[in-house]
Design an enzyme around this catalytic site. Structure first.
Site, PDB file in Angstrom:
ATOM      1  N   HIS A  42       1.270   6.585  -2.009  1.00  0.00           N
ATOM      2  CA  HIS A  42       1.245   5.203  -2.483  1.00  0.00           C
ATOM      3  C   HIS A  42       2.647   4.639  -2.695  1.00  0.00           C
ATOM      4  O   HIS A  42       2.824   3.427  -2.732  1.00  0.00           O
ATOM      5  CB  HIS A  42       0.432   5.122  -3.773  1.00  0.00           C
ATOM      6  CG  HIS A  42       0.034   3.729  -4.150  1.00  0.00           C
ATOM      7  ND1 HIS A  42      -0.658   2.891  -3.292  1.00  0.00           N
ATOM      8  CD2 HIS A  42       0.231   3.009  -5.291  1.00  0.00           C
ATOM      9  CE1 HIS A  42      -0.873   1.727  -3.887  1.00  0.00           C
ATOM     10  NE2 HIS A  42      -0.346   1.775  -5.086  1.00  0.00           N
ATOM     11  N   TYR A  60      -1.077  -2.833 -10.626  1.00  0.00           N
ATOM     12  CA  TYR A  60      -2.171  -2.633 -11.570  1.00  0.00           C
ATOM     13  C   TYR A  60      -1.657  -2.024 -12.868  1.00  0.00           C
ATOM     14  O   TYR A  60      -0.895  -1.064 -12.869  1.00  0.00           O
ATOM     15  CB  TYR A  60      -3.205  -1.705 -10.943  1.00  0.00           C
ATOM     16  CG  TYR A  60      -4.521  -1.610 -11.682  1.00  0.00           C
ATOM     17  CD1 TYR A  60      -5.413  -2.674 -11.688  1.00  0.00           C
ATOM     18  CD2 TYR A  60      -4.879  -0.442 -12.346  1.00  0.00           C
ATOM     19  CE1 TYR A  60      -6.641  -2.573 -12.335  1.00  0.00           C
ATOM     20  CE2 TYR A  60      -6.099  -0.325 -12.994  1.00  0.00           C
ATOM     21  CZ  TYR A  60      -6.980  -1.403 -12.990  1.00  0.00           C
ATOM     22  OH  TYR A  60      -8.190  -1.304 -13.635  1.00  0.00           O
ATOM     23  N   SER A 106       0.739  -2.911  -3.851  1.00  0.00           N
ATOM     24  CA  SER A 106      -0.473  -2.398  -4.473  1.00  0.00           C
ATOM     25  C   SER A 106      -1.348  -3.556  -4.972  1.00  0.00           C
ATOM     26  O   SER A 106      -1.719  -4.417  -4.169  1.00  0.00           O
ATOM     27  CB  SER A 106      -0.105  -1.415  -5.586  1.00  0.00           C
ATOM     28  OG  SER A 106      -1.229  -0.682  -6.005  1.00  0.00           O
ATOM     29  N   GLN A 107      -1.669  -3.609  -6.270  1.00  0.00           N
ATOM     30  CA  GLN A 107      -2.419  -4.770  -6.742  1.00  0.00           C
ATOM     31  C   GLN A 107      -1.693  -6.058  -6.387  1.00  0.00           C
ATOM     32  O   GLN A 107      -2.292  -7.032  -5.915  1.00  0.00           O
ATOM     33  CB  GLN A 107      -2.622  -4.712  -8.248  1.00  0.00           C
ATOM     34  CG  GLN A 107      -3.262  -5.985  -8.814  1.00  0.00           C
ATOM     35  CD  GLN A 107      -3.350  -5.971 -10.323  1.00  0.00           C
ATOM     36  OE1 GLN A 107      -4.389  -5.670 -10.879  1.00  0.00           O
ATOM     37  NE2 GLN A 107      -2.236  -6.281 -10.987  1.00  0.00           N
ATOM     38  N   ASP A 161      -1.677   7.940   1.399  1.00  0.00           N
ATOM     39  CA  ASP A 161      -1.968   7.128   0.215  1.00  0.00           C
ATOM     40  C   ASP A 161      -3.451   7.245  -0.134  1.00  0.00           C
ATOM     41  O   ASP A 161      -4.315   6.751   0.587  1.00  0.00           O
ATOM     42  CB  ASP A 161      -1.599   5.671   0.507  1.00  0.00           C
ATOM     43  CG  ASP A 161      -1.693   4.788  -0.722  1.00  0.00           C
ATOM     44  OD1 ASP A 161      -2.240   5.221  -1.753  1.00  0.00           O
ATOM     45  OD2 ASP A 161      -1.207   3.638  -0.648  1.00  0.00           O
TER      46      ASP A 161
END
Length: 346
Positions: free
Chosen positions: A309, A92, A186-187, A272
């Site tokens: 994360h 992101y 992630s994204q 996370d």
């Protein structure tokens, strides 16, 4: 940050019912069919990098609505024959950056296509792809662009771009079209997971801390960005909740995961707060559950109890490399196994 989500023994069994629109499949079939009306490769040109061990090309392909999307295509220099290709999606607020920034996959012997994220340049890494279709009602952040209607939502465009990136990769020289891997963190991990649910002949999926999974839960238990941006939007527009929840149901990674057929490698940190572990396990535990195949796809999960994360970082990459070598090994090759297991990592 101590553990804030469910205990690990509950996470391993966590398989919630996620709201699934009745027209989910029809929505995505129509979206991808419209994109397919445009020839996929627009431009491929050599990119000078001054790196002797890899060759790179600047690729432009037609994404959602035929919009030009940029990508870096990199191969081991002098490699003979068609190679398996890893199509990677970025996190992101990131763009594709510069071609020398991500060399793990080509150095490991794979072709590598790194897709730009339309409209996200300038947050963490530079990109070269605008989003000419932004502007529908919604909030100021990418995750809220057009969020009041699934037809207008930003992630409809980005996920379509991602499927088209697989098609572009298959059309590039030196690629084995039967060995395409979707990958991301992630994204990027959430986008790769969506691709696995929409493309039924991927060779493998590699996803760590995937975003956009079990979104309805995520926006209720974390204020960390990007989910926190959705919560802040709803705090300002108090009448939008029903519309927003409906839109998000069309891009939920759990629904995509249920349709996937490719072998999959997951990773998650139990601390996370960005992509809470229960949302990741919700996708992992239901991966392939509604794909219509008699046997579930192979999948592996690596858990990092003391990480957030960032997850396993280099340790996770090493595990991905070993796992993918096993998945792609030809009969008679010596490679590590692609296991069906949840493995806890120290």
């Amino acid at each position: 940050m101590p553990h804030f989500d469910l205990p690990l023994d509950q996470l391993r069994q966590y398989a919630p019912t996620v709201a699934e629109p009745a027209d989910f499949d029809a929505f995505w079939r129509a979206t991808l069919a419209a994109a397919a009306e445009h020839p996929v490769l627009v431009d491929v040109r050599p990119e000078p990098t001054h790196l002797r061990l890899v060759d790179t090309w600047d690729v432009t392909f037609a994404g959602y609505g035929g919009d030009p999307v940029r990508a870096w295509y990199t191969r081991p220099a002098g490699a003979d024959g068609p190679l398996p290709v890893v199509v990677e999606y970025v996190g992101y607020g990131r763009g594709r950056g510069l071609p020398h920034e991500r060399l793990t996959w080509p150095v490991a012997g794979y072709a590598h296509l790194l897709m730009d994220a339309r409209g996200q340049s300038g947050h963490h890494a530079a990109g070269d792809t605008p989003d000419p279709r932004a502007g529908a009602p919604g909030g100021p952040w990418p995750v809220t662009w057009g969020i009041l209607a699934p037809e207008d939502y930003y992630y409809r465009r980005l996920i379509t771009d991602a499927v088209r990136a697989v098609q572009a990769a298959r059309a590039l020289p030196g690629v084995d079209p039967g060995r395409v891997v979707a990958a991301g963190n992630s994204q990027g991990g959430g986008i790769a997971l969506a691709v696995a649910g929409l493309v039924d002949d991927l060779a493998a999926l590699i996803t760590t801390a995937p975003f956009l999974c079990h979104v309805q839960r995520a926006i209720e238990i974390t204020d960390a960005e990007p989910y926190g941006e959705i919560a802040r939007y709803l705090a300002a527009d108090r009448t939008a909740e029903d519309a927003v929840r409906r839109t998000l149901s069309y891009v939920d990674g759990v629904t995509f995961a249920r349709r996937a057929v490719a072998p999959a490698h997951f990773g998650v940190g139990l601390r996370d707060t960005v992509c809470p572990p229960s949302t990741v396990f919700a996708a992992h535990n239901q991966y392939g559950a509604a794909n219509g195949r008699p046997e579930p796809p192979r999948r592996a999960m690596h858990v990092y109890p003391f990480n957030g994360h960032e997850g396993g970082e280099a340790v996770q990459v090493r595990r991905q490399l070993a796992w993918l070598a096993g998945v792609l090994a030809a009969p008679g090759d010596v490679a590590g196994p692609a296991t069906d297991t949840t493995e806890e990592s120290a």
